[in-house]
Design a protein around this motif. Sequence first.
Motif, PDB file in Angstrom:
ATOM      1  N   ILE B 176      13.819  38.207   4.953  1.00  0.00           N
ATOM      2  CA  ILE B 176      13.429  36.800   5.090  1.00  0.00           C
ATOM      3  C   ILE B 176      14.657  35.902   5.191  1.00  0.00           C
ATOM      4  N   ARG B 177      15.728  36.339   4.516  1.00  0.00           N
ATOM      5  CA  ARG B 177      16.974  35.553   4.628  1.00  0.00           C
ATOM      6  C   ARG B 177      17.519  35.613   6.063  1.00  0.00           C
ATOM      7  N   LEU B 178      17.341  36.788   6.695  1.00  0.00           N
ATOM      8  CA  LEU B 178      17.772  36.911   8.097  1.00  0.00           C
ATOM      9  C   LEU B 178      16.962  35.966   8.998  1.00  0.00           C
ATOM     10  N   LEU B 179      15.659  35.894   8.727  1.00  0.00           N
ATOM     11  CA  LEU B 179      14.800  35.009   9.531  1.00  0.00           C
ATOM     12  C   LEU B 179      15.154  33.540   9.294  1.00  0.00           C
ATOM     13  N   VAL B 180      15.445  33.212   8.038  1.00  0.00           N
ATOM     14  CA  VAL B 180      15.856  31.831   7.719  1.00  0.00           C
ATOM     15  C   VAL B 180      17.153  31.495   8.460  1.00  0.00           C
ATOM     16  N   GLU B 181      18.060  32.457   8.459  1.00  0.00           N
ATOM     17  CA  GLU B 181      19.346  32.248   9.149  1.00  0.00           C
ATOM     18  C   GLU B 181      19.111  31.994  10.643  1.00  0.00           C
ATOM     19  N   LEU B 182      18.194  32.744  11.235  1.00  0.00           N
ATOM     20  CA  LEU B 182      17.877  32.550  12.657  1.00  0.00           C
ATOM     21  C   LEU B 182      17.273  31.173  12.891  1.00  0.00           C
ATOM     22  N   ARG B 184      17.850  28.554  11.187  1.00  0.00           N
ATOM     23  CA  ARG B 184      18.940  27.564  11.094  1.00  0.00           C
ATOM     24  C   ARG B 184      19.758  27.519  12.379  1.00  0.00           C
ATOM     25  N   MET B 185      19.716  28.627  13.132  1.00  0.00           N
ATOM     26  CA  MET B 185      20.404  28.651  14.435  1.00  0.00           C
ATOM     27  C   MET B 185      19.576  27.928  15.497  1.00  0.00           C
ATOM     28  N   GLY B 186      18.387  27.486  15.130  1.00  0.00           N
ATOM     29  CA  GLY B 186      17.561  26.725  16.066  1.00  0.00           C
ATOM     30  C   GLY B 186      16.385  27.501  16.632  1.00  0.00           C
ATOM     31  N   LYS B 187      16.202  28.721  16.153  1.00  0.00           N
ATOM     32  CA  LYS B 187      15.099  29.529  16.684  1.00  0.00           C
ATOM     33  C   LYS B 187      13.771  29.108  16.051  1.00  0.00           C
ATOM     34  N   THR B 188      12.728  29.184  16.857  1.00  0.00           N
ATOM     35  CA  THR B 188      11.370  28.926  16.363  1.00  0.00           C
ATOM     36  C   THR B 188      10.840  30.230  15.773  1.00  0.00           C
ATOM     37  N   THR B 197       5.102  35.674  -2.217  1.00  0.00           N
ATOM     38  CA  THR B 197       6.461  35.585  -2.763  1.00  0.00           C
ATOM     39  C   THR B 197       7.465  35.322  -1.652  1.00  0.00           C
ATOM     40  N   LEU B 198       7.216  35.982  -0.542  1.00  0.00           N
ATOM     41  CA  LEU B 198       8.100  35.833   0.624  1.00  0.00           C
ATOM     42  C   LEU B 198       8.090  34.375   1.101  1.00  0.00           C
ATOM     43  N   ILE B 199       6.880  33.823   1.128  1.00  0.00           N
ATOM     44  CA  ILE B 199       6.742  32.443   1.607  1.00  0.00           C
ATOM     45  C   ILE B 199       7.468  31.489   0.654  1.00  0.00           C
ATOM     46  N   ARG B 200       7.289  31.734  -0.636  1.00  0.00           N
ATOM     47  CA  ARG B 200       7.954  30.842  -1.610  1.00  0.00           C
ATOM     48  C   ARG B 200       9.478  30.941  -1.482  1.00  0.00           C
ATOM     49  N   THR B 201       9.982  32.154  -1.287  1.00  0.00           N
ATOM     50  CA  THR B 201      11.437  32.330  -1.124  1.00  0.00           C
ATOM     51  C   THR B 201      11.928  31.551   0.091  1.00  0.00           C
ATOM     52  N   ALA B 202      11.209  31.694   1.179  1.00  0.00           N
ATOM     53  CA  ALA B 202      11.636  31.022   2.413  1.00  0.00           C
ATOM     54  C   ALA B 202      11.610  29.513   2.237  1.00  0.00           C
ATOM     55  N   LYS B 203      10.577  29.022   1.533  1.00  0.00           N
ATOM     56  CA  LYS B 203      10.419  27.575   1.415  1.00  0.00           C
ATOM     57  C   LYS B 203      11.505  26.928   0.559  1.00  0.00           C
ATOM     58  N   THR B 204      12.210  27.763  -0.212  1.00  0.00           N
ATOM     59  CA  THR B 204      13.335  27.205  -0.970  1.00  0.00           C
ATOM     60  C   THR B 204      14.543  26.969  -0.054  1.00  0.00           C
ATOM     61  N   HIS B 205      14.515  27.574   1.138  1.00  0.00           N
ATOM     62  CA  HIS B 205      15.665  27.451   2.054  1.00  0.00           C
ATOM     63  C   HIS B 205      15.357  26.602   3.282  1.00  0.00           C
ATOM     64  N   VAL B 206      14.110  26.690   3.792  1.00  0.00           N
ATOM     65  CA  VAL B 206      13.759  25.935   5.005  1.00  0.00           C
ATOM     66  C   VAL B 206      12.425  25.220   4.816  1.00  0.00           C
TER      67      VAL B 206
END
Lengths: 299, 225
Positions: B176-182, B184-188, B197-206
């Motif tokens: 999920i961190r890899l997806l968040v990083e992508l 942030r690079m502007g990818k949809t 849990t995955l969703i909550r983790t992601a929502k702390t970053h994006v």
Amino acid sequence: MMMKPAIRAIFSRDSAADRVVPPSGFTARLVLFSAAAMSLLAVLALALALAAGRLAERWGSDLASASTLRISAPADQLGMQSDRALAILASTPGVDSARALSIQQQQALLEPWFGPDMPISSLPIPRLIEITETSDGYDAAGLRQRLAAEVPGAVLDDHQRWRKPLLAAAWGLWVLAAGIVLLVGGTTAAIVALATRASLAANAGVIAVLRNVGATDAYISHAFVRRYTVRVTTGASAGTLIAVAVLMVLPKGGDASVMTQLAPQGLQWVLLFMVPIAAGIVGFAATLWAAAQLLRGLS
Amino acid sequence: MIELDKVAYSYGGADLLTGVSLTLNPGSFHFLTGPSGAGKTTFLRLAYGALMPKSGHVRLFLQDRMTMSPDDLADCRRRIGIVQQDCQFLDHLSVAENVALPLTVQGGLNAAAQENLRDLLAWVGLTERADARPPELSGGERQRAALARAVIMSPDVILADEPTGNVDFDMSQRLIRLLVELNRMGKTIMVATHDLTLIRTAKTHVQARVLRITNRQVQSAGADL
């Protein structure tokens, strides 16, 4: 699906694209063997067609330019009527030459039926005169009228009676052999198309992956077309070489039999070596069609 | 980029989705949740044009799927990275060759692409496994290889179907961190998952929008996530 890019794909060595299609051991061997067997049959059928064509041509030209005059007369008149017939023939336009067969030559003709010891000279057999025509030929009806008037025992045989059925038989053999060549070509196309369809169907998962990563149907199709065209051409080349070897070791005879004259002559050999190329074209078209059909079905 | 407009889809006579409308705007991050069999995979397959809707319109980069030629669809697929639940690979190719497949089907790898491939394999932690065959990979390694393959063309959109379905907690966090990083690079990004849990983790970053498929409709999941 465009033909030009598909043809270009056959000759472009795109090793990465070739690797995309998984190896298919059994199908590959099946296509290779079928192409070899079909090409072997096609080459032999083609050789038969060519031999039949040559035979028909030879029979046609030999019998067309030759006639026979048969003189049946009492023994004391036979010599006189023969001399008269030869004189008439010598003055007939369109007759190139005429010669009376000797007793020995007539005996040789009858020997296969009566054996060598038959006292032919004691039998009342007709005298035969062999006539060779010029390229323009003679007026058979006019000659018959003149002979009837001057040589009452003469019967002119211009070989039409023999020539027509012989030519028909030879051309019939040619048509049969040509039909076999077409049938073999069609069967090869069907086998290749079925093998391609089976291979594509077995690789539905591979096709799905390729489509998901953006491969066009043309790319997928060409990868299969290239592989199968190469296989068919390779198999057909092997089959052709075996057939040519068979033709080269066949016993050769000087008679007019088709079986002893099967080996092609001169440039006809080149025609036999066109079989792998034709097989490759058939394989290419069959694979392209099968791939287009199946990919459309998987859409 | 991808727009579903009043889309309905049925399978075997049964309606799976009805009247679904959603637009994936550039740079957005969406999660799609719902119970198993709710239609998450069907939704994603509609979104990348693998399925035709029964009614309504699916537009990929402004082109209507209904009127799209196979070549147009292939063009669109090059702009969409897909991570499937079952991570389909070509088993006769190596991991590196599988990851590079989108480049291969476009005409091969030049030197720059080769370097890009090496960087990508390092990014997903598969450098050591580059020459392995897909059946030799663990579940997590397969998911990462699938993700690497999905992004190698630098697509505009990444659609991932249960990308952490077969991996342990640590690996799912890493993915999920890899997806968040992508993102942030502007990818949809759109991720179908039932892992909250995955969703909550992601929502702390994006800033991610969470959607839920309920009663054959796609609805906003609310603030509880």
